[in-house]
Design a protein around this motif. Structure first.
Motif, short mmCIF file in Angstrom:
data_model
loop_
_atom_site.label_atom_id
_atom_site.label_comp_id
_atom_site.label_asym_id
_atom_site.label_seq_id
_atom_site.Cartn_x
_atom_site.Cartn_y
_atom_site.Cartn_z
N VAL A 65 0.79 -1.19 0.09
CA VAL A 65 -0.03 0.06 -0.11
C VAL A 65 0.79 1.14 -0.05
O VAL A 65 0.60 2.28 -0.81
CB VAL A 65 -0.98 0.00 1.04
N TRP A 66 2.15 1.20 0.90
CA TRP A 66 2.84 2.30 1.00
C TRP A 66 3.48 2.60 -0.56
O TRP A 66 3.87 3.81 -0.94
CB TRP A 66 3.81 2.34 2.24
N GLY A 67 4.02 1.48 -0.92
CA GLY A 67 4.78 1.27 -2.13
C GLY A 67 3.80 2.07 -3.35
O GLY A 67 4.46 2.85 -4.20
N ARG A 68 2.63 1.76 -3.56
CA ARG A 68 1.68 2.17 -4.67
C ARG A 68 1.41 3.56 -4.32
O ARG A 68 1.25 4.40 -5.38
CB ARG A 68 0.43 1.43 -4.48
N PHE A 69 1.06 4.00 -3.05
CA PHE A 69 0.94 5.40 -2.73
C PHE A 69 2.23 6.37 -2.98
O PHE A 69 2.08 7.32 -3.91
CB PHE A 69 0.74 5.64 -1.23
N CYS A 70 3.40 5.93 -2.79
CA CYS A 70 4.70 6.70 -3.15
C CYS A 70 5.02 6.58 -4.71
O CYS A 70 5.26 7.70 -5.20
CB CYS A 70 5.65 6.00 -2.30
N ASN A 71 4.84 5.52 -5.39
CA ASN A 71 4.98 5.32 -6.72
C ASN A 71 4.10 6.31 -7.44
O ASN A 71 4.47 7.02 -8.27
CB ASN A 71 5.11 3.93 -7.22
N ALA A 72 2.82 6.39 -7.09
CA ALA A 72 1.73 7.06 -7.72
C ALA A 72 2.01 8.61 -7.67
O ALA A 72 1.91 9.61 -8.39
CB ALA A 72 0.32 6.69 -7.10
N ARG A 73 2.34 9.07 -6.30
CA ARG A 73 2.71 10.35 -5.98
C ARG A 73 3.89 11.08 -6.22
O ARG A 73 3.86 12.17 -6.58
CB ARG A 73 2.37 10.52 -4.34
N TYR A 74 4.95 10.24 -6.33
CA TYR A 74 6.43 10.81 -6.31
C TYR A 74 7.08 10.57 -7.68
O TYR A 74 8.23 11.15 -7.97
CB TYR A 74 7.14 10.57 -5.05
N GLU A 81 11.07 6.40 -12.88
CA GLU A 81 10.38 5.22 -13.12
C GLU A 81 11.11 3.98 -12.62
O GLU A 81 10.45 3.12 -12.00
CB GLU A 81 9.96 5.19 -14.69
N GLU A 82 12.51 3.77 -12.95
CA GLU A 82 13.42 2.83 -12.67
C GLU A 82 13.51 2.52 -11.06
O GLU A 82 13.85 1.64 -10.45
CB GLU A 82 14.40 2.90 -13.32
N GLU A 83 13.04 3.71 -10.47
CA GLU A 83 13.26 3.67 -9.00
C GLU A 83 12.06 3.33 -8.13
O GLU A 83 12.32 2.87 -6.99
CB GLU A 83 13.78 5.12 -8.29
N GLN A 84 11.01 2.79 -8.74
CA GLN A 84 9.72 2.20 -8.28
C GLN A 84 10.01 0.76 -7.64
O GLN A 84 9.59 0.53 -6.71
CB GLN A 84 8.49 1.94 -9.25
N LYS A 85 10.97 0.14 -8.17
CA LYS A 85 11.21 -1.37 -7.79
C LYS A 85 12.48 -1.50 -7.24
O LYS A 85 13.16 -2.74 -6.73
CB LYS A 85 11.03 -2.25 -8.84
N ARG A 86 12.99 -0.15 -6.80
CA ARG A 86 14.54 -0.41 -6.07
C ARG A 86 14.52 0.68 -5.09
O ARG A 86 13.80 1.79 -5.06
CB ARG A 86 15.58 -0.49 -7.11
#
Length: 161
Positions: A65-74, A81-86
């Motif tokens: 949930v936190w990952g999706r929030f951060c990825n969508a927001r930041y 983009e490549e930092e979403q999974k690292r």
């Protein structure tokens, strides 16, 4: 020359990210250089912020949930983009700042923080706006490299004064 009005150029420049990069370097590097704070005092101020950010950044990888929030927001603002999974580059930058302050003399630590904070953004801007010739198979350009070199020389000259 590419124009700053072009949305693709604005996206490629990552302006908010670059501003954050420079502001962070100025805040930490210039403040450390300009004050009489000991390395211990500087680390007492920087470490809680760094730990807080690092915990939130690592949590992005393990709490969906936190990952999706951060990825969508930041993503696109402060994260690539490549930092979403690292782990974010900011985590490594904060660790580098703390290690510089801990293990090097004040002038070397502050200079290294300022160099990183200005050279990378300058290289990015010059490379995106004027870079045509790539360096081998890298995504880097000769123009961007020259822009980073010029920024480094300006930082070095201003620190030498």
């Amino acid at each position: 020359m590419r124009s700053l009005k072009d949305s693709a150029v604005k996206h490629a420049l990552e302006l908010q990210r670059l501003f954050f990069h420079v502001a962070g370097a100025l805040l930490v590097g210039a403040t450390y250089m300009a004050t009489e704070a000991t390395p211990r005092e500087a680390l007492m101020i920087l470490t809680p912020f760094a730990i807080g950010f690092i915990v939130l950044d690592v949590a992005r990888q393990f709490i969906p949930v936190w990952g999706r929030f951060c990825n969508a927001r930041y993503t696109g603002v402060f994260m690539r983009e490549e930092e979403q999974k690292r782990i974010s580059g900011l985590t490594y930058a904060l660790i580098g700042m703390m290690l510089s302050i801990k293990f090097f003399p004040r002038d070397v630590a502050a200079a290294s923080i300022l160099f990183v904070g200005f050279i990378d953004p300058a290289a990015r801007v010059v490379g995106v706006l004027w870079g045509r010739m790539k360096i081998g198979s890298l995504k880097k350009t000769f123009a961007g490299t020259f822009g980073g070199l010029c920024a480094g020389l300006i930082v070095a000259a201003s620190l030498a004064l």
